[in-house]
Design an enzyme around this catalytic site. Structure first.
Site, PDB file in Angstrom:
ATOM      1  N   LYS A 107      41.403  28.827  43.891  1.00  0.00           N
ATOM      2  CA  LYS A 107      40.757  30.036  44.157  1.00  0.00           C
ATOM      3  C   LYS A 107      38.911  29.664  44.744  1.00  0.00           C
ATOM      4  CE  LYS A 107      44.118  32.718  43.132  1.00  0.00           C
ATOM      5  NZ  LYS A 107      44.680  31.754  43.080  1.00  0.00           N
ATOM      6  N   GLU A 161      40.313  36.564  47.808  1.00  0.00           N
ATOM      7  CA  GLU A 161      41.532  34.891  47.608  1.00  0.00           C
ATOM      8  C   GLU A 161      42.487  34.969  48.362  1.00  0.00           C
ATOM      9  OE1 GLU A 161      42.504  35.944  43.716  1.00  0.00           O
ATOM     10  OE2 GLU A 161      44.209  37.023  43.711  1.00  0.00           O
ATOM     11  N   GLU A 220      43.655  38.441  50.212  1.00  0.00           N
ATOM     12  CA  GLU A 220      42.952  39.819  49.661  1.00  0.00           C
ATOM     13  C   GLU A 220      41.753  40.369  49.840  1.00  0.00           C
ATOM     14  OE1 GLU A 220      44.257  39.460  45.417  1.00  0.00           O
ATOM     15  OE2 GLU A 220      46.051  39.664  45.675  1.00  0.00           O
ATOM     16  N   ASN A 238      46.128  34.314  48.575  1.00  0.00           N
ATOM     17  CA  ASN A 238      47.574  33.986  47.700  1.00  0.00           C
ATOM     18  C   ASN A 238      48.672  33.727  48.465  1.00  0.00           C
ATOM     19  OD1 ASN A 238      47.453  35.051  44.702  1.00  0.00           O
ATOM     20  ND2 ASN A 238      47.082  37.343  45.979  1.00  0.00           N
ATOM     21  N   GLU A 271      32.580  35.347  39.338  1.00  0.00           N
ATOM     22  CA  GLU A 271      32.170  35.674  40.273  1.00  0.00           C
ATOM     23  C   GLU A 271      31.579  37.308  39.863  1.00  0.00           C
ATOM     24  OE1 GLU A 271      35.156  36.224  43.515  1.00  0.00           O
ATOM     25  OE2 GLU A 271      36.498  37.567  42.893  1.00  0.00           O
ATOM     26  N   ASN A 303      44.083  44.224  36.331  1.00  0.00           N
ATOM     27  CA  ASN A 303      43.571  43.130  36.629  1.00  0.00           C
ATOM     28  C   ASN A 303      45.216  43.024  37.933  1.00  0.00           C
ATOM     29  OD1 ASN A 303      40.784  42.994  36.834  1.00  0.00           O
ATOM     30  ND2 ASN A 303      41.093  41.509  35.170  1.00  0.00           N
TER      31      ASN A 303
END
Length: 666
Positions: free
Chosen positions: A116, A288, A275, A290, A200, A235
């Site tokens: 990430k 990010e 994303e 995936n 972040e 999340n």
């Protein structure tokens, strides 16, 4: 094309890959731990190889053990599913060295995008807007607090190698940053074998929208539209849909282009997902990438008609994409509900045990709707504490969003699941929530709409009357049967009265029933009539009825004096009394609940990994008392009020059952 592939995963995704491989004529190899010896993916595969003890860090994520299984089986390729080793570059490198194809992206792309921190730097260099944050590694909690202060609260603490909601915490102050840092590190190490953390800015009120990309090794990269994944808890995505009810074609095209540009910049091949978080003005920010197949990939398949697993296999075999961007359209609307072994009435805490009943709605497909259920369990099987709590992914498709939602409502009501706590009632509640129905939701939806947790659904007056009418009609059928079995009279129906009182949600509803061969007309006290028809037979746990001209699906359980009825997220004790019984019932005292206010009860089955207090210690409201680990998640139990610990009944390393007493207070 490959002749044999090994699936380096378990559960529903392993079953999903096996289905496509079987369709393509490819033999499959499953791997399994001690806990999965009788699992569905083991039964479905052509062959299966045991790889170790139940904990994933002793079996499924041990590269040497998986490689040994590959050698034993002679598999030519490996599909990693998601989670576990799917985004581990060391695994991809080991496969490459062994001459085994990885059904996923190249090692370099995994390293660049799977991490990430690195992916954010690369996205920034590529001109993709990113969320403000600290991209360097963080050594300890003190540094985490300082960084969070510099960024400005709230912040998101995330595992660099994370995914699926694991190793993620939101912190609103220094104390939460310190605590969240350590919990995220622990979860990351347990789930991914990598405890690196970054921080972040947490963007409030965002929508989570992701773009599905697909690329081959011949320079072709396309995007397969977007998925809306804003309904999340901790999340972790709960409900996804495709397309998004928020995006317009211009924004979709811009996001798709950026996603493809990013994939091409790192030499990406196979299926992957970029994303984004999107604000109310349709500004989007890279979150990010995936580098694997996503859990929610079925909704993309349903609106595009493209089998993503098949495409991954073909790309890994060196084939060119047979589709171009102009071939990708949007056909109808698809919704996915993730069915979890989590008890919504206990704060969504994990639930384990045996599935005493598991009857999903029948899968079907026609021009008007599709019902699809991707699962890795079966009736009589066990839900283990060692793995992710997902039981199934229930998907519906229809020509438009409203019809897809209605199809999902019926499918959820028709899903029979007993033996463990599960989130079916909550999923049903979301399908009826005005914000979801309107498409006006953000990632804060669950926190805002269910701030005190989920306590079930209170049916509207009209919905309650429909249930009461159904219960009265079903009770009449049951009474006729009981009278017939008793053999008291030849004319059975004369013994069954017309007047009844239905009690549900603390509302008394006197009704009169007029029955005929085709059904029953139920008349309420104010003169309202509801026609009830059904072929339900007493003893059946699922009733499909038509009430007041509309379908109604009820889960039925017999209780003294009535029924336990579950529908549309409501769990009701419905009593059906004769007028005299109703009069007497009004005078019955209510049973008092046991006093557990001076005890800390374990809210879920799990492992006590940390005890934060000692006997005799005074604790404050909100103070951490202990940490329970279940299904790869750490759950901190806190004091509900001030008190003094008088007795400790369990210690670190103990396996605890639901409602087991951990601590007692004076």
């Amino acid at each position: 094309m490959f002749k044999k592939i090994l699936i380096a995963n378990r559960g529903e995704i392993a079953c999903r890959v096996i289905k496509t491989a079987r369709k393509m004529g490819i033999a499959t190899v499953a791997i399994y731990s001690d806990a999965d010896r009788d699992a569905l993916h083991v039964q479905m595969a052509d062959e299966a190889i045991h790889i170790g003890p139940a904990p994933a860090n002793q079996s499924y994520i041990v590269i040497d053990k998986v490689m040994d299984a590959i050698r034993q089986s002679g598999a030519e390729a490996v599909h990693p599913g998601y989670g576990f080793l799917s985004e581990n570059p060391k695994f991809a490198a080991a496969l490459d060295e062994a001459g085994v194809a990885f059904i996923g992206p190249p090692k370099g792309a995994i390293e660049a995008m799977g991490d990430k921190i690195t992916s954010k730097k690369l996205a920034d260099e590529a001109g993709v807007s990113t969320v403000p944050g600290h991209m360097g590694l963080i050594e300890d909690a003190d540094e985490a607090v300082k960084i969070a202060q510099d960024i400005g609260y709230p912040v998101m603490i995330k595992a660099s190698a994370g995914g699926g909601g694991k190793g993620m915490r939101i912190a609103w102050n220094d104390a939460e940053a310190r605590e969240g840092f350590q919990s995220s590190k622990n979860e990351a190490a347990s789930s991914f074998g990598d405890d690196r953390i970054f921080i972040e800015k947490f963007v409030t009120q965002p929508r989570h929208i992701e773009i599905q990309v697909l690329a081959d090794a011949h320079g072709n990269t396309i995007y397969l539209n977007e998925r809306e994944c804003s309904i999340q808890r901790r999340n972790q995505k709960v409900i996804e849909e495709a397309p998004s009810p928020f995006l317009d074609e211009k924004t979709r095209k811009a996001m798709g282009k950026q996603a493809c540009d990013l994939a091409e910049a790192v030499g990406y091949t196979s299926a992957g997902t970029v994303e984004f978080i999107v604000d109310g003005d349709k500004n989007f920010y890279f979150l990010e990438m995936n580098t694997r197949l996503q859990v929610e990939h079925p909704v993309t398949e349903l609106i595009t008609g493209i089998d993503l697993v098949e495409q991954m296999i073909r790309v890994a075999a060196g084939e060119k994409l047979s589709i171009s961007q102009k071939d990708v359209g949007i056909n109808g609307w698809a919704i996915e509900s993730r069915l979890y072994a989590e008890d919504p009435y206990r704060g969504f805490l994990p639930s384990i045990g045996r599935l005493s009943r598991y009857r999903p709605p029948a899968e079907l497909q026609d021009d008007r709707h599709i019902v699809r259920n991707d699962t890795g369990v079966y009736e009589g099987g066990e839900i283990s504490m060692y793995y992710d709590p997902m039981i199934a992914k229930l998907c519906t498709w229809a020509p438009d969003r409203a019809q897809a939602i209605e199809a999902m409502r019926v499918a959820l009501d028709s899903f029979e699941l007993e033996g463990i706590g599960h989130n079916l009632p909550f999923l049903s509640a979301v399908m009826d929530h005005p914000k979801f129905v309107s498409g006006d939701m953000t990632t804060a939806f669950i926190g805002e709409e269910y701030p005190d947790g989920f306590d079930g659904v209170q049916l509207s007056d009209h919905a309650l009357r429909r249930v009461a009418s159904a219960a009265a009609a079903m009770n009449r059928v049951a009474e006729i049967r009981r009278t017939r079995l008793s053999g008291r009279m030849d004319n059975h129906e004369r013994k069954v009265g017309r007047d009844w009182v239905v009690l549900a949600q603390n509302v008394e509803m006197p009704v009169t029933i007029d029955a005929d061969r085709d059904g029953a007309t139920v008349r309420h006290e104010d003169g309202t009539e509801m026609r009830v028809t059904s072929d339900w037979v007493p003893g059946q746990p699922l009733a499909r009825l038509t009430v007041d001209g509309a379908p109604l699906v009820l889960k039925i359980g017999r209780e003294t004096g009535g029924y336990r009825i579950r529908t549309r997220g409501a769990d009701l004790s419905v009593r059906v009394y004769s007028p005299r019984q109703a009069e007497l019932a009004r005078h019955m005292p209510e049973k008092a609940e046991a006093d557990t206010s001076k005890m800390l009860l374990c809210p879920m089955p799990g492992l006590l990994v940390k005890l934060d207090v000692e006997e005799g210690e005074a604790v404050e409201q909100g103070q951490a008392l202990c940490t329970i680990e279940a299904m790869k998640m750490e759950n901190i139990l806190r004091a509900e009020r001030k008190g003094i610990v008088s007795k400790i009944n369990a210690g670190p390393g103990d396996s605890l059952a639901v409602d087991e007493v951990i601590l007692e207070f004076e």
